[in-house]
Write an enzyme that holds these catalytic residues in place. Sequence first.
Site, short mmCIF file in Angstrom:
data_model
loop_
_atom_site.label_atom_id
_atom_site.label_comp_id
_atom_site.label_asym_id
_atom_site.label_seq_id
_atom_site.Cartn_x
_atom_site.Cartn_y
_atom_site.Cartn_z
NE ARG A 100 -2.26 -1.78 3.26
CZ ARG A 100 -1.89 -3.13 3.04
NH1 ARG A 100 -2.72 -4.10 2.30
NH2 ARG A 100 -1.27 -3.74 4.13
CD GLU A 138 0.39 -6.75 15.08
OE1 GLU A 138 0.41 -6.28 14.06
OE2 GLU A 138 -0.12 -6.83 16.06
O1 LIG Z 1 5.87 -2.35 11.34
P1 LIG Z 1 5.69 -3.78 11.03
O2 LIG Z 1 5.52 -4.83 12.14
O3 LIG Z 1 6.82 -4.22 10.00
O4 LIG Z 1 4.35 -4.11 10.08
C1 LIG Z 1 4.00 -2.78 9.00
C2 LIG Z 1 3.70 -3.63 7.71
O5 LIG Z 1 2.89 -4.76 7.68
C3 LIG Z 1 2.03 -4.62 6.68
O6 LIG Z 1 2.64 -5.16 5.48
P2 LIG Z 1 2.55 -6.58 5.11
O7 LIG Z 1 4.24 -6.91 5.46
O8 LIG Z 1 1.44 -7.19 5.88
O9 LIG Z 1 2.54 -6.80 3.64
P3 LIG Z 1 1.36 -6.36 2.47
O10 LIG Z 1 1.51 -4.70 2.42
O11 LIG Z 1 1.48 -7.15 1.54
O12 LIG Z 1 0.07 -6.24 3.25
C4 LIG Z 1 1.98 -2.98 6.83
O13 LIG Z 1 1.50 -2.70 5.20
C5 LIG Z 1 3.47 -2.68 6.76
O14 LIG Z 1 4.08 -2.45 5.46
N1 LIG Z 2 -2.22 -4.64 13.06
C1 LIG Z 2 -1.82 -4.63 11.79
N2 LIG Z 2 -2.67 -3.98 11.04
C2 LIG Z 2 -2.45 -3.71 9.75
N3 LIG Z 2 -1.23 -3.67 9.14
C3 LIG Z 2 -0.38 -4.28 9.82
N4 LIG Z 2 1.04 -4.67 9.64
C4 LIG Z 2 1.18 -5.38 10.81
N5 LIG Z 2 0.43 -5.42 11.80
C5 LIG Z 2 -0.65 -4.77 11.33
#
Ligand SMILES: O=P(O)(O)OC[C@H]1O[C@H](OP(=O)(O)OP(=O)(O)O)[C@H](O)[C@@H]1O
Ligand SMILES: Nc1ncnc2[nH]cnc12
Length: 187
Positions: A70, A107
């Site tokens: 995103r 996470e």
């Molecule tokens: O602070 P953090 O614990 O590192 O988490 C944050 C990240 O988690 C989500 O991405 P995700 O890796 O789920 O990928 P996505 O964008 O493909 O949904 C979000 O868009 C961030 O990039």
């Molecule tokens: N709780 C949460 N919601 C959305 N994006 C995330 N990326 C990591 N943790 C998340």
Amino acid sequence: MTDTQITDAADRARAAIARHTRLVPDFPSPGIAFKDLTPVLADAEGLSAVTTALAQAGGDIDLVAGIDARGFLLGGAIALQLGVGVLAIRKAGKLPPPVRSADYDLEYGTASLEVPADGVDLHGRRVLVVDDVLATGGTLNAAIGLLEAAGAVVPTAVVVMEIDGLPGRDAVESAHRDLVLTSLAAG
Ligand SMILES: O=P(O)(O)OC[C@H]1O[C@H](OP(=O)(O)OP(=O)(O)O)[C@H](O)[C@@H]1O
Ligand SMILES: Nc1ncnc2[nH]cnc12
């Protein structure tokens, strides 16, 4: 840009975030309360307000880097507003070689991010890093580390939302003491 206009964009962004964010329990794994910002960005007012407010927080930069996935949507719109280019920081295996890679924890698992090691000269560039959510900070720290390893300077990072109760802000600020980290909302 006047102070009133800056406040206006951030206020409008917070209203759109409050109205459109979708809470998804137990996604992508049990116990995770997933904050889905997809509906915020699909709303015309939400996209406009959020990207304007994030662009205003970008500071003196000459490139925007958006984190997969995103962060791409946000990064392109912010870069257009600031009159600079945009770089996609991609999940592993998507960019053609050569690449720089960084593994990290988030996470709900582990992942790997990559930036080009050829074709875009990052040396000395001042880069604004953009993502939708800050949770543990693993993703943002990995992205900043990759850019810095390529010779870039990262004075600012912006996210739409930071997750309450997780150490993302502390993790990023303690690893990058001069960086200014802005989020529009916490939840
Ligand atoms: O602070 P953090 O614990 O590192 O988490 C944050 C990240 O988690 C989500 O991405 P995700 O890796 O789920 O990928 P996505 O964008 O493909 O949904 C979000 O868009 C961030 O990039
Ligand atoms: N709780 C949460 N919601 C959305 N994006 C995330 N990326 C990591 N943790 C998340």
